[in-house]
Structures are given as structure tokens and as C-alpha cells.
Motif scaffolding. Structure first.
Motif, PDB file in Angstrom:
ATOM      1  N   ASP A  61       0.829  -1.206   0.000  1.00  0.00           N
ATOM      2  CA  ASP A  61       0.000   0.000   0.000  1.00  0.00           C
ATOM      3  C   ASP A  61       0.865   1.259   0.000  1.00  0.00           C
ATOM      4  O   ASP A  61       0.616   2.203  -0.756  1.00  0.00           O
ATOM      5  CB  ASP A  61      -0.935  -0.011   1.212  1.00  0.00           C
ATOM      6  CG  ASP A  61      -1.994   1.059   1.122  1.00  0.00           C
ATOM      7  OD1 ASP A  61      -2.546   1.255   0.023  1.00  0.00           O
ATOM      8  OD2 ASP A  61      -2.276   1.704   2.156  1.00  0.00           O
ATOM      9  N   ILE A  64       2.397   1.690  -3.435  1.00  0.00           N
ATOM     10  CA  ILE A  64       1.428   2.155  -4.434  1.00  0.00           C
ATOM     11  C   ILE A  64       1.153   3.641  -4.246  1.00  0.00           C
ATOM     12  O   ILE A  64       1.059   4.388  -5.226  1.00  0.00           O
ATOM     13  CB  ILE A  64       0.134   1.310  -4.366  1.00  0.00           C
ATOM     14  CG1 ILE A  64       0.414  -0.062  -4.969  1.00  0.00           C
ATOM     15  CG2 ILE A  64      -1.014   1.995  -5.087  1.00  0.00           C
ATOM     16  CD1 ILE A  64      -0.746  -1.015  -4.934  1.00  0.00           C
ATOM     17  N   GLN A  65       1.026   4.078  -3.011  1.00  0.00           N
ATOM     18  CA  GLN A  65       0.784   5.499  -2.751  1.00  0.00           C
ATOM     19  C   GLN A  65       1.967   6.346  -3.239  1.00  0.00           C
ATOM     20  O   GLN A  65       1.774   7.440  -3.753  1.00  0.00           O
ATOM     21  CB  GLN A  65       0.554   5.752  -1.248  1.00  0.00           C
ATOM     22  CG  GLN A  65      -0.662   5.058  -0.678  1.00  0.00           C
ATOM     23  CD  GLN A  65      -1.958   5.422  -1.364  1.00  0.00           C
ATOM     24  OE1 GLN A  65      -2.159   6.538  -1.814  1.00  0.00           O
ATOM     25  NE2 GLN A  65      -2.854   4.449  -1.465  1.00  0.00           N
ATOM     26  N   LYS A  67       3.919   5.411  -5.649  1.00  0.00           N
ATOM     27  CA  LYS A  67       4.113   5.038  -7.050  1.00  0.00           C
ATOM     28  C   LYS A  67       5.492   4.435  -7.301  1.00  0.00           C
ATOM     29  O   LYS A  67       6.149   4.705  -8.303  1.00  0.00           O
ATOM     30  CB  LYS A  67       3.878   6.230  -7.975  1.00  0.00           C
ATOM     31  CG  LYS A  67       2.481   6.777  -7.899  1.00  0.00           C
ATOM     32  CD  LYS A  67       2.297   7.952  -8.813  1.00  0.00           C
ATOM     33  CE  LYS A  67       0.877   8.488  -8.647  1.00  0.00           C
ATOM     34  NZ  LYS A  67       0.637   9.661  -9.448  1.00  0.00           N
ATOM     35  N   TYR A 112      -6.839  -2.234  -6.523  1.00  0.00           N
ATOM     36  CA  TYR A 112      -6.797  -0.799  -6.233  1.00  0.00           C
ATOM     37  C   TYR A 112      -7.470  -0.019  -7.344  1.00  0.00           C
ATOM     38  O   TYR A 112      -7.356  -0.372  -8.522  1.00  0.00           O
ATOM     39  CB  TYR A 112      -5.345  -0.308  -6.123  1.00  0.00           C
ATOM     40  CG  TYR A 112      -4.672  -0.661  -4.832  1.00  0.00           C
ATOM     41  CD1 TYR A 112      -4.750   0.188  -3.738  1.00  0.00           C
ATOM     42  CD2 TYR A 112      -3.956  -1.838  -4.705  1.00  0.00           C
ATOM     43  CE1 TYR A 112      -4.128  -0.128  -2.546  1.00  0.00           C
ATOM     44  CE2 TYR A 112      -3.325  -2.168  -3.524  1.00  0.00           C
ATOM     45  CZ  TYR A 112      -3.417  -1.308  -2.447  1.00  0.00           C
ATOM     46  OH  TYR A 112      -2.806  -1.636  -1.271  1.00  0.00           O
ATOM     47  N   GLN A 114      -7.204   2.971  -9.635  1.00  0.00           N
ATOM     48  CA  GLN A 114      -6.011   3.700 -10.073  1.00  0.00           C
ATOM     49  C   GLN A 114      -6.166   5.210  -9.954  1.00  0.00           C
ATOM     50  O   GLN A 114      -5.172   5.905  -9.805  1.00  0.00           O
ATOM     51  CB  GLN A 114      -5.657   3.323 -11.506  1.00  0.00           C
ATOM     52  CG  GLN A 114      -5.079   1.943 -11.599  1.00  0.00           C
ATOM     53  CD  GLN A 114      -4.446   1.680 -12.942  1.00  0.00           C
ATOM     54  OE1 GLN A 114      -4.775   2.306 -13.939  1.00  0.00           O
ATOM     55  NE2 GLN A 114      -3.511   0.756 -12.962  1.00  0.00           N
ATOM     56  N   LYS A 117      -6.054   5.662  -5.870  1.00  0.00           N
ATOM     57  CA  LYS A 117      -5.116   4.761  -5.189  1.00  0.00           C
ATOM     58  C   LYS A 117      -5.679   4.193  -3.884  1.00  0.00           C
ATOM     59  O   LYS A 117      -4.974   4.037  -2.908  1.00  0.00           O
ATOM     60  CB  LYS A 117      -3.783   5.469  -4.900  1.00  0.00           C
ATOM     61  CG  LYS A 117      -3.098   6.025  -6.105  1.00  0.00           C
ATOM     62  CD  LYS A 117      -2.617   4.916  -6.992  1.00  0.00           C
ATOM     63  CE  LYS A 117      -1.835   5.517  -8.149  1.00  0.00           C
ATOM     64  NZ  LYS A 117      -1.744   4.664  -9.267  1.00  0.00           N
ATOM     65  N   GLU A 118      -6.967   3.865  -3.900  1.00  0.00           N
ATOM     66  CA  GLU A 118      -7.588   3.247  -2.730  1.00  0.00           C
ATOM     67  C   GLU A 118      -7.913   1.794  -3.027  1.00  0.00           C
ATOM     68  O   GLU A 118      -8.226   1.431  -4.159  1.00  0.00           O
ATOM     69  CB  GLU A 118      -8.869   3.983  -2.343  1.00  0.00           C
ATOM     70  CG  GLU A 118      -8.636   5.326  -1.720  1.00  0.00           C
ATOM     71  CD  GLU A 118      -9.934   5.956  -1.246  1.00  0.00           C
ATOM     72  OE1 GLU A 118     -11.005   5.336  -1.393  1.00  0.00           O
ATOM     73  OE2 GLU A 118      -9.864   7.082  -0.736  1.00  0.00           O
TER      74      GLU A 118
END
Length: 128
Positions: A61, A64-65, A67, A112, A114, A117-118
Motif C-alpha cells: 500500500d 502504491i501510494q 508510485k 486498487y 487507479q 489509489k484506494e
């Protein structure tokens, strides 16, 4: 006058019965201990898998946050490892990851959105 009590082998069968009962109790206690030990090992292994899954989820997570999540990779922890693979789909971004602790492994999938981003989906214990 001598008094003879006719016992004719009274003590030996009684001793054998008590010995057999004591042996049965000891055997029962050993089997119960073994069963409890197996149960607690299973619970501890499940706890370790859950802990590793939560750590992996937090790491993925965060990546991803920021990137910075690569297409695939692995994360090594003290208690085990986690390998992951990222897929871009119509629904969003899918990340499948497998956590391994000793002989135990579990594969989960996260979806997620996109745009923000949740996390919008989650599946546990899917086939690899």
C-alpha cells in the motif's frame, strides 16, 4: 490355633488392574499433550501468516501510494518472505502476493482503484 485366610491370588489381579488403569491415564495424558501441542503450533503458524500478510499489505500500500511498486518482486522479513506481482486490469490495479512462513503459504489478491489509489477489493487464500 492358626487361622489361614484363603486369598488364592487376590493381590496380583488387583495390582494388575490398578497398574493398567494408571498406564491408561498416563497414555491419555500423553495423547492429550500431543494434541494440544499440535493445535498450538497450528494457531501460531496461522498467526505468523496473518502478521506477515498485514506487513506485506502495508508495504505494498505504501509503495502504491508513492508510485514505487515494481511489476514483481519479493519482500524478506524475519519470519518469512512475500512475493508479489502487479497487473493492470480494467477494474484497476491488481496485486497478487504470496506469503511464506516455513512450510505454510497463502496467496491473496488486492484490487486498487487507479484514480485515487484506494483499495476497492480483497481476496484471501486464492489459488496461486
Amino acid at each position: 490355633m492358626k487361622v489361614h485366610h484363603k486369598q488364592d491370588g487376590f493381590i496380583l489381579p488387583l495390582t494388575m488392574i490398578f497398574s493398567l488403569m494408571a498406564l491408561a491415564l498416563v497414555l491419555h495424558a500423553i495423547l492429550l499433550l500431543n494434541s494440544n501441542r499440535s493445535f498450538f503450533q497450528s494457531v501460531y503458524s496461522d498467526f505468523q501468516l496473518r502478521q506477515l500478510r498485514e506487513n506485506t499489505l502495508a508495504e505494498i500500500d505504501r509503495s502504491i501510494q508513492e508510485k514505487t511498486l515494481p511489476e514483481s518482486g519479493s519482500i524478506v522479513y524475519d519470519i518469512g518472505t512475500a512475493t508479489f506481482k502487479k497487473y493492470e486490469t480494467v477494474n484497476g490495479l491488481e496485486v497478487k502476493f504470496t506469503v511464506n512462513v516455513g512450510k505454510n503459504a497463502e496467496t491473496d489478491k488486492i484490487v486498487y482503484d487507479q484514480s485515487n489509489k484506494e483499495m476497492i477489493g480483497w481476496q484471501e487464500r486464492i489459488d496461486p
